[in-house]
Scaffold this motif. Structure first.
Motif, PDB file in Angstrom:
ATOM      1  N   ASP A 273      22.692  -6.838  60.700  1.00 14.29           N
ATOM      2  CA  ASP A 273      22.426  -6.717  62.141  1.00 14.29           C
ATOM      3  C   ASP A 273      21.776  -5.379  62.470  1.00 14.29           C
ATOM      4  O   ASP A 273      20.876  -5.302  63.315  1.00 14.29           O
ATOM      5  CB  ASP A 273      23.728  -6.865  62.930  1.00 14.29           C
ATOM      6  CG  ASP A 273      24.314  -8.265  62.829  1.00 14.29           C
ATOM      7  OD1 ASP A 273      23.552  -9.202  62.526  1.00 14.29           O
ATOM      8  OD2 ASP A 273      25.530  -8.417  63.039  1.00 14.29           O
ATOM      9  N   LEU A 274      22.229  -4.312  61.812  1.00  9.52           N
ATOM     10  CA  LEU A 274      21.671  -2.986  62.086  1.00  9.52           C
ATOM     11  C   LEU A 274      20.209  -2.898  61.658  1.00  9.52           C
ATOM     12  O   LEU A 274      19.367  -2.346  62.378  1.00  9.52           O
ATOM     13  CB  LEU A 274      22.492  -1.917  61.369  1.00  9.52           C
ATOM     14  CG  LEU A 274      23.857  -1.617  61.980  1.00  9.52           C
ATOM     15  CD1 LEU A 274      24.739  -0.866  60.999  1.00  9.52           C
ATOM     16  CD2 LEU A 274      23.708  -0.816  63.273  1.00  9.52           C
ATOM     17  N   GLU A 275      19.896  -3.447  60.500  1.00  8.10           N
ATOM     18  CA  GLU A 275      18.513  -3.399  60.034  1.00  8.10           C
ATOM     19  C   GLU A 275      17.604  -4.222  60.937  1.00  8.10           C
ATOM     20  O   GLU A 275      16.462  -3.810  61.219  1.00  8.10           O
ATOM     21  CB  GLU A 275      18.441  -3.892  58.587  1.00  8.10           C
ATOM     22  CG  GLU A 275      19.040  -2.890  57.605  1.00  8.10           C
ATOM     23  CD  GLU A 275      19.098  -3.404  56.182  1.00  8.10           C
ATOM     24  OE1 GLU A 275      18.856  -2.602  55.265  1.00  8.10           O
ATOM     25  OE2 GLU A 275      19.389  -4.602  55.992  1.00  8.10           O
ATOM     26  N   GLU A 276      18.097  -5.354  61.400  1.00  6.60           N
ATOM     27  CA  GLU A 276      17.302  -6.160  62.334  1.00  6.60           C
ATOM     28  C   GLU A 276      17.143  -5.440  63.668  1.00  6.60           C
ATOM     29  O   GLU A 276      16.064  -5.460  64.270  1.00  6.60           O
ATOM     30  CB  GLU A 276      17.964  -7.515  62.552  1.00  6.60           C
ATOM     31  CG  GLU A 276      17.774  -8.498  61.416  1.00  6.60           C
ATOM     32  CD  GLU A 276      18.167  -9.914  61.803  1.00  6.60           C
ATOM     33  OE1 GLU A 276      18.866 -10.084  62.819  1.00  6.60           O
ATOM     34  OE2 GLU A 276      17.766 -10.853  61.091  1.00  6.60           O
ATOM     35  N   GLY A 277      18.229  -4.800  64.153  1.00 10.11           N
ATOM     36  CA  GLY A 277      18.181  -4.128  65.446  1.00 10.11           C
ATOM     37  C   GLY A 277      17.289  -2.901  65.443  1.00 10.11           C
ATOM     38  O   GLY A 277      16.515  -2.669  66.388  1.00 10.11           O
ATOM     39  N   VAL A 278      17.354  -2.101  64.385  1.00 11.95           N
ATOM     40  CA  VAL A 278      16.518  -0.895  64.290  1.00 11.95           C
ATOM     41  C   VAL A 278      15.069  -1.283  64.008  1.00 11.95           C
ATOM     42  O   VAL A 278      14.124  -0.663  64.525  1.00 11.95           O
ATOM     43  CB  VAL A 278      17.069   0.042  63.193  1.00 11.95           C
ATOM     44  CG1 VAL A 278      16.100   1.194  62.926  1.00 11.95           C
ATOM     45  CG2 VAL A 278      18.432   0.597  63.613  1.00 11.95           C
ATOM     46  N   ASN A 279      14.884  -2.302  63.172  1.00 13.21           N
ATOM     47  CA  ASN A 279      13.558  -2.880  62.920  1.00 13.21           C
ATOM     48  C   ASN A 279      12.531  -1.819  62.522  1.00 13.21           C
ATOM     49  O   ASN A 279      11.381  -1.832  62.977  1.00 13.21           O
ATOM     50  CB  ASN A 279      13.071  -3.639  64.156  1.00 13.21           C
ATOM     51  CG  ASN A 279      11.899  -4.563  63.853  1.00 13.21           C
ATOM     52  OD1 ASN A 279      11.760  -5.036  62.726  1.00 13.21           O
ATOM     53  ND2 ASN A 279      11.060  -4.801  64.853  1.00 13.21           N
ATOM     54  N   GLY A 280      12.970  -0.861  61.701  1.00 13.14           N
ATOM     55  CA  GLY A 280      12.054   0.129  61.166  1.00 13.14           C
ATOM     56  C   GLY A 280      11.663   1.243  62.112  1.00 13.14           C
ATOM     57  O   GLY A 280      10.787   2.059  61.779  1.00 13.14           O
ATOM     58  N   THR A 281      12.278   1.334  63.279  1.00 16.16           N
ATOM     59  CA  THR A 281      11.891   2.379  64.239  1.00 16.16           C
ATOM     60  C   THR A 281      12.317   3.770  63.778  1.00 16.16           C
ATOM     61  O   THR A 281      11.756   4.768  64.220  1.00 16.16           O
ATOM     62  CB  THR A 281      12.466   2.101  65.633  1.00 16.16           C
ATOM     63  OG1 THR A 281      13.889   1.942  65.534  1.00 16.16           O
ATOM     64  CG2 THR A 281      11.855   0.835  66.222  1.00 16.16           C
ATOM     65  N   PHE A 282      13.308   3.843  62.910  1.00 17.24           N
ATOM     66  CA  PHE A 282      13.660   5.120  62.281  1.00 17.24           C
ATOM     67  C   PHE A 282      14.345   4.812  60.946  1.00 17.24           C
ATOM     68  O   PHE A 282      14.953   3.748  60.775  1.00 17.24           O
ATOM     69  CB  PHE A 282      14.560   5.986  63.178  1.00 17.24           C
ATOM     70  CG  PHE A 282      15.871   5.356  63.578  1.00 17.24           C
ATOM     71  CD1 PHE A 282      16.992   5.407  62.740  1.00 17.24           C
ATOM     72  CD2 PHE A 282      16.005   4.719  64.810  1.00 17.24           C
ATOM     73  CE1 PHE A 282      18.199   4.845  63.121  1.00 17.24           C
ATOM     74  CE2 PHE A 282      17.209   4.145  65.201  1.00 17.24           C
ATOM     75  CZ  PHE A 282      18.312   4.218  64.360  1.00 17.24           C
ATOM     76  N   PRO A 283      14.231   5.730  59.979  1.00 13.59           N
ATOM     77  CA  PRO A 283      14.855   5.495  58.669  1.00 13.59           C
ATOM     78  C   PRO A 283      16.362   5.716  58.737  1.00 13.59           C
ATOM     79  O   PRO A 283      16.844   6.592  59.474  1.00 13.59           O
ATOM     80  CB  PRO A 283      14.189   6.531  57.768  1.00 13.59           C
ATOM     81  CG  PRO A 283      13.807   7.643  58.693  1.00 13.59           C
ATOM     82  CD  PRO A 283      13.461   6.990  60.011  1.00 13.59           C
ATOM     83  N   MET A 284      17.087   4.912  57.964  1.00 10.07           N
ATOM     84  CA  MET A 284      18.542   5.023  57.948  1.00 10.07           C
ATOM     85  C   MET A 284      19.044   5.319  56.537  1.00 10.07           C
ATOM     86  O   MET A 284      18.406   4.951  55.543  1.00 10.07           O
ATOM     87  CB  MET A 284      19.184   3.724  58.444  1.00 10.07           C
ATOM     88  CG  MET A 284      18.897   3.377  59.886  1.00 10.07           C
ATOM     89  SD  MET A 284      19.760   1.857  60.418  1.00 10.07           S
ATOM     90  CE  MET A 284      18.847   0.613  59.476  1.00 10.07           C
ATOM     91  N   GLY A 285      20.186   5.957  56.472  1.00  9.18           N
ATOM     92  CA  GLY A 285      20.872   6.192  55.208  1.00  9.18           C
ATOM     93  C   GLY A 285      22.353   5.967  55.400  1.00  9.18           C
ATOM     94  O   GLY A 285      22.833   5.819  56.529  1.00  9.18           O
ATOM     95  N   VAL A 286      23.091   5.912  54.310  1.00 10.86           N
ATOM     96  CA  VAL A 286      24.543   5.742  54.379  1.00 10.86           C
ATOM     97  C   VAL A 286      25.213   6.846  53.571  1.00 10.86           C
ATOM     98  O   VAL A 286      24.626   7.374  52.620  1.00 10.86           O
ATOM     99  CB  VAL A 286      24.987   4.364  53.844  1.00 10.86           C
ATOM    100  CG1 VAL A 286      24.554   3.246  54.780  1.00 10.86           C
ATOM    101  CG2 VAL A 286      24.479   4.110  52.437  1.00 10.86           C
ATOM    102  N   PHE A 287      26.415   7.214  53.988  1.00 10.45           N
ATOM    103  CA  PHE A 287      27.224   8.123  53.178  1.00 10.45           C
ATOM    104  C   PHE A 287      28.670   7.649  53.181  1.00 10.45           C
ATOM    105  O   PHE A 287      29.147   7.060  54.139  1.00 10.45           O
ATOM    106  CB  PHE A 287      27.093   9.584  53.622  1.00 10.45           C
ATOM    107  CG  PHE A 287      27.526   9.909  55.018  1.00 10.45           C
ATOM    108  CD1 PHE A 287      28.846  10.266  55.307  1.00 10.45           C
ATOM    109  CD2 PHE A 287      26.615   9.899  56.073  1.00 10.45           C
ATOM    110  CE1 PHE A 287      29.248  10.598  56.599  1.00 10.45           C
ATOM    111  CE2 PHE A 287      26.998  10.221  57.362  1.00 10.45           C
ATOM    112  CZ  PHE A 287      28.322  10.573  57.630  1.00 10.45           C
ATOM    113  N   LYS A 288      29.333   7.908  52.063  1.00  9.98           N
ATOM    114  CA  LYS A 288      30.705   7.450  51.889  1.00  9.98           C
ATOM    115  C   LYS A 288      31.654   8.331  52.676  1.00  9.98           C
ATOM    116  O   LYS A 288      31.304   9.457  53.075  1.00  9.98           O
ATOM    117  CB  LYS A 288      31.079   7.446  50.411  1.00  9.98           C
ATOM    118  CG  LYS A 288      30.939   8.791  49.706  1.00  9.98           C
ATOM    119  CD  LYS A 288      31.224   8.635  48.220  1.00  9.98           C
ATOM    120  CE  LYS A 288      30.998   9.925  47.438  1.00  9.98           C
ATOM    121  NZ  LYS A 288      29.569  10.265  47.345  1.00  9.98           N
TER     122      LYS A 288
END
Length: 462
Positions: A273-288
């Motif tokens: 859902d997040l990838e669809e919602g952001v739709n490439g408008t800004f880069p995302m990363g994850v951290f534990k």
């Protein structure tokens, strides 16, 4: 009645001329309404291409997870439930099986594609009966806006101090709301517990070590390692912006997807859902989840989450078994993992995943020890469940209604009213865990629980 016996009866009926050339219609119950498009466009067509005489409909509960399990027992009881049931782990599904609603699938050869641990969450307490085919696990952590971090030269946090330093820097700059975390509705309760307390908690109670110690009574919810995660949640509240108090779970996610907030506590099931919602408008990363101090071993919540079961009253058991066989296949594992980022395969197949965020989260298993949610095994056999109590406690702590110490003390007090390892015995006596189908002593129970946990950890690291 064993599944093989039921199918033999159906085969005999067909031999007697009762078969029909019309396609068999199956439907699938689920709480994951967000996955409708993936099932309709990819998963079901892949199955039907191989089995054109079986037509499948994905029919999720549009009101979500809570409504799903409120309504599912009634649907099963009155005969209106689908042929296939998406099953949550441990007691929720075990109760349905014990009432005769889910089919025994122990003799299905496809279960050989799963480790002993992957099947544990959908087995009777003695491990002799399996009633679902495992599908996926989920992981929790944090997702962040890379542009926001780059603008302020913030490195991804490794420790608790790093985490608060990053949030402080974002708060001081003022361009981004540091943390998208609503404090009303679902987030402050269920999601705040699953993506807050249960997400960072393993770093404090040391994952399976602490979870097992809670099960055998050697640790209590009032111990520091169990109270500290509540203290951290209370600190998060000051980073949620001027309107943080009034945001719901959905609004918190929308705030992050809009680019207004820098960090969002995330469950891997939200990646799609997040990838669809952001739709490439800004880069995302994850951290534990950051560790309390530099050099500490890291732990992650890597929770066995989902399986597919068969409605014991289905009139189409042969077709339903065919579908379950496919769910246990390498093809399904690969399609499911790539179509629905954030649901990690439980099969033993080496599945290739194209989604970067999903691969990054999966990579945490290489350095961190995995643990399941702390209350799902045995501790939810009470009304209210310990998990439900943690939802309430989370909302109260985040909103300052109760202190972390008060919330922990209340949960511990309830546990002591019914769970024998946390009660002070009046005289020495053997312990039988509540509602377990097999009887064993406290020592044997501890050994059993440690064995189960060890197997779970081993399988998740495969």
């Amino acid at each position: 009645m064993k599944l093989s016996i039921a199918i033999a009866a159906l085969t005999a009926s067909a031999a007697n001329g009762q078969a029909t050339d019309a396609p068999t219609a199956l439907c699938i119950e689920s709480w994951r309404y967000q996955d409708q498009a993936s099932w309709d466009s990819t998963l079901i067509p892949a199955f039907e291409a191989k089995h054109p005489n079986i037509k499948v409909t994905f029919a999720p509960n549009l009101d979500g997870s809570a409504a799903y399990y409120d309504q599912l027992p009634t649907q099963l009881a009155n005969g209106t439930a689908c042929d296939l049931i998406t099953a949550r782990p441990f007691d929720t599904s075990l109760e349905l099986f014990n009432k005769g609603y889910l089919e025994d699938v122990t003799d299905m050869p496809v279960l050989d594609n799963f480790s002993k641990t992957a099947k544990t969450a959908w087995q009777t307490d003695d491990g002799k009966i399996t009633f679902a085919v495992p599908m996926a696990s989920v992981i929790t952590g944090f997702i962040y806006n890379k542009d926001a971090f780059d603008a302020l030269a913030i490195e991804t946090p490794e420790t608790q101090d790093d985490f608060y330093a990053a949030l402080d820097k974002l708060k001081e700059d003022g361009t981004f709301i540091p943390l998208a975390m609503g404090r009303t509705g679902d987030f402050a309760h269920a999601y705040g517990s699953e993506k807050g307390f249960m997400s960072i908690g393993p770093n404090y109670w040391k994952g399976e070590e602490g979870r097992l110690a809670l099960l055998d009574g050697s640790e209590k919810l009032t111990d520091e390692q169990w109270v500290d995660p509540w203290r951290q949640l209370l600190k998060w509240a000051s980073y949620t912006g001027d309107n943080g108090m009034s945001l719901t779970q959905e609004e918190s996610m929308e705030l992050f997807m809009s680019g207004a907030a820098a960090v969002y506590p995330v469950g891997s099931w939200e990646l799609h859902d997040l990838e669809e919602g952001v739709n490439g408008t800004f880069p995302m990363g994850v951290f534990k989840p950051p560790v309390p101090a530099e050099g500490n071993q890291c732990y992650i919540q890597d929770h066995i989450d989902m399986a597919m079961a068969m409605n014991a009253a289905s009139p189409h058991k042969e077709a339903a078994q065919t579908f379950l066989d496919w769910v246990g296949s390498e093809e399904f594992s690969t399609l499911y993992a790539n179509e629905l980022p954030g649901f990690f395969p439980l099969s033993t197949f080496k599945v290739s995943v194209s989604d970067k965020l999903q691969n990054d989260m999966m990579s945490w298993r290489e350095d961190c020890e995995s643990s399941i949610r702390p209350f799902f095994q045995f501790l939810d056999r009470h009304d209210p469940t310990t998990t439900a109590q943690s939802f309430t406690a989370c909302g109260e702590v985040i909103n300052g209604v109760k202190s972390p110490e008060e919330a922990a003390a209340e949960m511990q007090a309830v546990l002591e009213t019914w769970y024998e390892p946390h009660q002070i015995p009046t005289k020495p006596s053997p312990f039988t865990p509540p509602s377990l189908s097999s009887a064993f002593t406290a020592v044997a129970f501890k050994s059993f629980a440690m064995t189960v946990a060890a197997v779970i950890l081993g399988a998740l690291l495969e």
